[in-house]
Design an enzyme around this catalytic site. Structure first.
Site, PDB file in Angstrom:
ATOM      1  N   GLU A 170       0.735  -1.321  -0.015  1.00  0.00           N
ATOM      2  CA  GLU A 170      -0.026   0.009   0.135  1.00  0.00           C
ATOM      3  C   GLU A 170       0.979   1.171   0.056  1.00  0.00           C
ATOM      4  O   GLU A 170       0.679   2.022  -0.690  1.00  0.00           O
ATOM      5  CB  GLU A 170      -1.012  -0.155   1.167  1.00  0.00           C
ATOM      6  CG  GLU A 170      -2.106  -1.140   1.146  1.00  0.00           C
ATOM      7  CD  GLU A 170      -3.148  -0.709   2.201  1.00  0.00           C
ATOM      8  OE1 GLU A 170      -3.332   0.531   2.531  1.00  0.00           O
ATOM      9  OE2 GLU A 170      -3.710  -1.696   2.490  1.00  0.00           O
TER      10      GLU A 170
ATOM     11  N   SER B 274       5.202 -19.961  -2.088  1.00  0.00           N
ATOM     12  CA  SER B 274       5.145 -21.364  -2.022  1.00  0.00           C
ATOM     13  C   SER B 274       4.659 -22.011  -2.977  1.00  0.00           C
ATOM     14  O   SER B 274       4.122 -21.547  -4.108  1.00  0.00           O
ATOM     15  CB  SER B 274       4.419 -21.886  -0.677  1.00  0.00           C
ATOM     16  OG  SER B 274       4.841 -21.185   0.320  1.00  0.00           O
TER      17      SER B 274
ATOM     18  N   ASP C 237      -5.863 -10.295   0.967  1.00  0.00           N
ATOM     19  CA  ASP C 237      -5.482  -8.604   1.561  1.00  0.00           C
ATOM     20  C   ASP C 237      -6.214  -8.526   2.825  1.00  0.00           C
ATOM     21  O   ASP C 237      -7.363  -8.007   3.157  1.00  0.00           O
ATOM     22  CB  ASP C 237      -6.258  -7.731   0.517  1.00  0.00           C
ATOM     23  CG  ASP C 237      -5.920  -6.274   0.808  1.00  0.00           C
ATOM     24  OD1 ASP C 237      -5.048  -6.023   1.718  1.00  0.00           O
ATOM     25  OD2 ASP C 237      -6.295  -5.289   0.151  1.00  0.00           O
TER      26      ASP C 237
ATOM     27  N   ASP D 242      -4.916  -3.262   6.092  1.00  0.00           N
ATOM     28  CA  ASP D 242      -5.012  -2.077   5.589  1.00  0.00           C
ATOM     29  C   ASP D 242      -4.461  -0.954   6.366  1.00  0.00           C
ATOM     30  O   ASP D 242      -4.538  -0.971   7.869  1.00  0.00           O
ATOM     31  CB  ASP D 242      -6.744  -1.721   5.775  1.00  0.00           C
ATOM     32  CG  ASP D 242      -7.285  -1.998   4.267  1.00  0.00           C
ATOM     33  OD1 ASP D 242      -6.584  -2.814   3.482  1.00  0.00           O
ATOM     34  OD2 ASP D 242      -8.610  -1.935   4.208  1.00  0.00           O
TER      35      ASP D 242
END
Length: 821
Positions: A195, A262, A334, A337
């Site tokens: 971000e 991975s 996600d 934040d």
């Protein structure tokens, strides 16, 4: 003269004797902490005898009458082999490294205290189920039993590092294991930095199209255009020289390039030559000596379980039972934040909320620092999460005056039941049951690949935050924390997590690639960890009608770079086979030799070849030339090549070819010009570093795997005993992934990759195999410190059997733990 010579000889002899004696004493004290694997001990806290059988690779097979006793045995075995590693993991999570290492680790401790990981782990104890609490308590008793043995028998404090650093170890507590899970979540997180970087690029490049070039979305349906960051947070500074992350190797704060990766893939019976299901998994983490992984087998009431554990946790995180196999890959959900919080101009102890100004939740925290005065910091929390300093990931670069940055993150939950879910998974008997019991998993979010005797599946586990559809930045950039539409609205239901069960094609897998395309806010993520490896994986999987254990191993060890195969024809299109032969010794001649080598190269990143080094250096120089004039100092923080960006520029997708023109120069440079200049840059660097003989270059010399001891790795002389360095194949974009450092004098060192590999065949489970990158022991005087390292480098494995007789056949020791009378 003879008299003087005689005394000099005596003095030299005395110094030699003292030196030998000192070395002998140090060796004696260090060797005291080597565990005795053939022993019978009477220990408190057991209900019945426990047998720890060590096979010839030093993998403990632990047998007991009750599950609690088996977890006790695992705690004892972890403490025998990895006590220092456990100490460091716990101290890191607690923010107490500076008590041992002084001011060098103070910034790490400050950040860990601000995140409040350890208190939240303590709080999460209350929500674990009864079985998990018993396992955590028994595991802690096993660790503490080893500590008591070390103290009572004077066993060298348990590890040589304990002598060197004077780090006393307090008894292990159940909450310590929960804290290790949260620490792993921190090491695998990357959305915070992503971000910040997107916001900083937005400030430098207000043209949305150029942002989409350098920070491209994974291929698929496009994403609606976002507003500029300057419009989201007016007043954000456009230039900021932030402090770098603490370079100490103990820092858990990893750059985005190392935020987790991975591989895992599975085959159903109709795509398996043996008629049984197949599963391969190789989780990628930063390399260290010892590796983070520790192999173990537990004989529980629900059956035997074998695979990879992490010292400090009573859980087999990746492995198999007789009925079920499971593997993990980073999902890139996600789950973070960043918020910009507005301070009250009349009272900086308050921040703005949708309902007006509100006081920060605060708490003072004292950090003890070795050889220095204690440091007191004030922790601050908002409704969104903890307040972080501007130096962290350059948050100050996107935070206007009168504001602070805070972080919302799923791993900060006080009701984290991830360990309970992981323990239930170890007892599951089927794919469907494995999916069901994983609902309690919170963080770090993972893609869980499962196979039983008939079915295969992949399920994203871990909490997905629920966001408002009107969220200003869709979670892609920091947003205003006082606007209700930007705040999390709880969590998505578990059923919304992506799920793939029994696919028609009989093959599924994940290389951290994009798994679903959903409209925001059901999107899962805009940031994915791979767009290249998955291309090669698809080809390998579809090239065969049926697969075997060996074909899965072959895919795990594959070193062909799809990125190299796709990019070289683009960037060299106007350079190959053009012009006359240049005179020997000229830059033009060297360029022609390099191009001739690359023209015949298959894209295999083999350690013995020169072409991977030439190609990788060329791509690195090319990206630097393309971005440094537009991004300025920010370009130095984009440390790894983004193949999609290079492709967009050279194909001129949506006008991306403009990146090839140097803004500060009068001529208009073409992409072919930049490719030629970048190749010359790369060849100059190669000549200065490795010499001019291109044909004799070896990729493996530059791409050494750096399994370094985290605290002794830089100590002169000692580093030659504790560090494990190996020439390796692979690269950033191969299935046998060897993520390069990206910076410094050795930018291509292999620092992040598969510390664990496992392949499980459920037609013949005892033919399953696994390996770790170093060895079972964390004691550098042990023969098991690095005995797996060369096997791992050569792509070899050891048996993964639940047959106790096979383990006994070549056992290196049997430890019997009896209940104290």
């Amino acid at each position: 003269m003879a008299y003087l010579f005689k005394w000099l000889l005596r003095l030299t002899a005395a110094l030699l004797v003292l030196t030998v004696g000192a070395v002998g004493l140090v060796y004696y004290l260090a060797a005291r902490s080597l565990p005795d694997y053939d022993a019978t001990l009477d220990l408190p806290g057991l209900t019945a005898p426990v047998e720890i059988l060590r096979d010839n690779a030093n993998v403990p097979h632990i047998f007991g009458a009750a599950d609690a006793d088996v977890f006790y045995g695992l705690g004892f075995a972890h403490a025998q082999d990895r006590l220092w590693q456990m100490t460091m993991l716990r101290r890191t999570a607690q923010g107490r490294l500076s008590e041992v290492f002084g001011a060098r680790t103070l910034e790490i401790d400050k950040l860990l205290r601000r995140l409040d990981l350890y208190p939240r782990a303590v709080a999460s104890l209350e929500v674990q189920d009864a079985r998990t609490l018993r396992a955590l308590e028994a595991y802690a008793m096993g660790v503490n039993a080893r500590l008591d043995q070390i103290n009572s028998e004077a066993l060298g404090r348990g590890a040589p590092e304990m002598f060197l650093f004077g780090a006393p170890m307090a008894p292990w507590r159940p909450a310590d294991s929960l804290a290790v899970v949260k620490l792993m979540a921190l090491q695998l997180s990357g959305h915070l930095e992503a971000e910040v970087i997107r916001a900083r690029v937005s400030l430098e490049l207000p043209d949305d199209r150029k942002i989409g070039d350098i920070l491209p979305d994974a291929p698929g349906t496009g994403v609606a255009a976002l507003p500029e960051y300057a419009a989201l947070v007016p007043g954000a500074p456009r230039h900021f020289a932030g402090l770098p992350l603490d370079p100490h190797p103990l820092s858990p704060f990893k750059h985005l390039a190392f935020a987790g990766a991975s591989n895992a893939w599975a085959a159903a019976p109709d795509r398996s030559a043996s008629g049984g299901t197949l599963l391969a998994n190789d989780p990628h983490l930063g390399f260290s000596a010892p590796a983070i992984w520790y192999l173990a087998r537990l004989e529980l009431q629900s059956g035997g379980v074998i695979g990879g554990t992490i010292p400090g946790m009573p859980v087999v995180l990746t492995g198999r039972s007789a009925d079920l196999g499971w593997g993990l890959t980073s999902s890139y959900v996600d789950d973070q934040d960043v918020y910009v919080e507005a301070l009250n101009p009349d009272n900086p102890q308050e921040y703005r909320t949708p309902d007006g100004f509100k006081s920060f939740e605060t708490r003072r925290s004292i950090i003890n620092v070795k050889d220095a005065d204690p440091v007191t910091i004030t922790l601050r929390w908002t409704d969104n999460g903890p307040v972080l300093p501007g130096s962290h990931y350059n948050l100050g670069a996107i935070t206007p005056p009168g504001h602070v940055a805070s972080l919302a993150w799923t791993a900060l939950s006080r009701r984290d039941t991830s360990v309970s879910a992981a323990l239930r998974l170890m007892a599951a008997k089927s794919v469907r049951e494995g999916i069901a019991v994983s609902e309690g998993y919170i963080a770090p979010s993972q893609n869980l690949t499962l196979v039983d005797s008939r079915d295969i599946a992949m399920k994203t586990i871990g909490v997905m935050p629920r966001r408002d559809a009107a969220h200003q930045s869709k979670g892609r950039m920091p947003s205003q924390g006082w606007r209700s539409e930007n705040r999390w609205q709880g969590r998505m239901p578990y059923a919304a997590n992506p799920e793939f069960v029994a696919p028609a094609g009989g093959i599924l897998g994940n290389t951290n690639n994009k798994t679903v395309e959903r409209p925001f806010p059901n999107h899962v993520s805009y940031l994915w960890g791979d767009t290249q490896r998955v291309q090669r994986w698809q080809r390998l999987m579809q090239n065969r009608q049926v697969h075997t254990r060996d074909s899965f191993i072959e895919a795990q060890l594959d070193t062909v770079s799809f990125a190299a195969r796709s990019l070289l024809p683009l960037i060299g299109a106007e350079l190959w086979f053009t012009g006359e032969t240049a005179p020997e010794g000229t830059p033009e001649r060297q360029r022609q030799r390099a191009l001739a080598l690359l023209a015949g190269w298959s894209g295999e990143m083999n350690e013995h070849l020169p072409e991977p080094l030439i190609y990788t250096a060329w791509l690195r120089s090319l990206q630097a030339r393309l971005i440094q004039d537009e991004l300025g100092p920010l370009a130095q923080e984009i440390t790894h090549v983004e193949p999609l960006f290079i492709e967009r520029a050279f194909r001129d997708v949506d006008g991306a070819g403009v990146w090839c023109d140097v803004l500060q120069s009068a001529p208009v440079e073409s992409c072919a010009d930049m490719a030629r200049l970048a190749l010359d840059d790369a060849l100059i660097w190669i000549n200065e570093t490795w010499g001019p003989a291109l044909e004799s270059l070896r990729w493996g010399d530059a791409h050494q795997a750096t399994h370094d001891h985290q605290v002794l790795g830089d100590v002169p002389l000692l580093r030659y005993f504790v560090n494990i360095r190996q020439s390796t194949s692979g690269g950033d974009f191969t299935l046998q992934r060897g993520r390069t450092r990206g910076t410094g004098p050795d930018p291509f060192f292999n620092v992040h990759g598969a510390g664990y590999r496992g392949v499980y065949d459920f037609a013949d489970p005892d033919s399953s195999v696994f390996i770790t990158s170093t060895g079972q022991s964390g004691h550098f005087l042990s023969r098991h410190y690095d005995d797996m390292a060369q096997l791992w480098r050569r792509g070899e494995y050891i048996p993964m059997s639940l047959d106790a007789d096979l383990a006994r056949a070549a056992a290196v020791g049997v430890t019997v733990l009896n209940p104290a009378k």
